[in-house]
Design an enzyme around this catalytic site. Sequence first.
Site, PDB file in Angstrom:
ATOM      1  CB  SER A 124      -0.931   0.029   1.226  1.00  0.00           C
ATOM      2  OG  SER A 124      -0.187   0.185   2.425  1.00  0.00           O
ATOM      3  CG  ASP A 147      10.481   1.415   3.003  1.00  0.00           C
ATOM      4  OD1 ASP A 147      11.587   0.842   3.057  1.00  0.00           O
ATOM      5  OD2 ASP A 147       9.449   0.838   2.597  1.00  0.00           O
TER       6      ASP A 147
END
Length: 482
Positions: free
Chosen positions: A17, A237
């Site tokens: 996502s 990330d």
Amino acid sequence: MSGGAKSYAAVDLGASSGRVMVGRVGHDSLELREAHRFVNRPARVPEGLRWDVLALYAGVLDGLRAAGQVDSVGIDSWAVDYGLLDADGALLGNPVHYRDARTEGVAEKVWASVPAAELYTATGLQYAPFNTLYQLTAARDTRQLAYAERLLLIPDLLTYWLTGEQGTELTNASTTQLIDPRTREWSYDVAARLGIDLNLFAPLRQPGEPAGLLRPEVLEETGLTGPVPVTAVGSHDTASAVAAVPATGERFAYICTGTWSLAGLELAAPVLTEESRAANFTNELGLDGTVRYLRNIMGLWLLQECQRAWGEPDVGLLLREAGTVPALRSVVDAGDEAFLAPGRMPERIAAACRATGQPVPRSRGEITRCILDSLALAHRRAVADAQRLADHPVDVVYIVGGGTRNALLCQLTADACGLPVVAGATEAAALGNVLVQARAHGLVDDLAAMRRLLTRTQPLTRYAPRGDGARWRAAEARLATR
């Protein structure tokens, strides 16, 4: 909120996502809200598994529209994957997914030119079949690569579409296996020996550097009023998530949990020993000259794939069912490449238990408990190995990311490691993203100040270890006999 606060949009793209979060940061305040969340759904086409990067970009634009006026935008995502551009800057096909099968057997070809030990000494990266270096080797004779004039890692590709400016952010570049972690520059010797043209890459950028302004067309589509700068953040990330670990000293380990578990230490210099290579630890680059010394573990991917096979049951129900199953009844190696590809995960976990002579988990609760026990065991091994290999003892383990919602996993990790576990922010990558932007605007001084702000403003949950560790050692011994 204190005076002088500013708002920052953090585009944070995960393997399943994407989200656009808005952080409001003052000198003594930090708030985060979700503006927009969207699905990241890869597609399997005749040529293999591909990312739908156009849908991701549309989600980013929708998110910026929902975010409203902000002072800056930063983008982070998963690592290693890239898009190829032609001489006109047009994308040459959807980026290949790191779980695609094209890199099977490629490592042996690479090691024939640069032996594995030499490659580790030069780049510090653990062996993973999907590292960008192996992907480029697999693509060597393709027409797409032949026509390519530029390679942009995923967050850099989206930044280019937003701004028209091209760059290669350093923390993500360090996952390509083409960066020397000592110099923090390209490893020209490795690239030359493997026939990889480093001119494909745009110039390196540091976290906090400007990455351009939103193009007029983007401003029109999102309703934002320019100029709106885009700031390079820790665009891997995990680099952003580690920056958001709420540590107060140096004697800590971290586990960034989500689709993957990344477990390790923050160091001042890489560990490039043969023992470290054999233990499959990686030296990726972090903020302010730091090294993320860690091991990749399959993470909650194992459970996510089981949920998909079971028709997406509620995770809370699965955890309650798992809580009724005896601890450490069956465990698997959560770092095993056998679990990398999607599909039939419950059957593959059962087969792994059968192969090691353990009770075969059959119910959803038994399989879920096997996964959680196995992840905690892998966390234990990674934290212990990292301390030994880096000669860097720790007193506490910080967990950030999606796994912080999983109280059972956090407690099992404390039990397995024999150390207190502090669960920090679920949206750690977005917070790290926001704080790097805030630092670029002078609202935060340095990495230590970023972490002090986190500890003052974000809720933390502490888990004390239970038991004496004997059962975990016995479980480790079961896997050691594979």
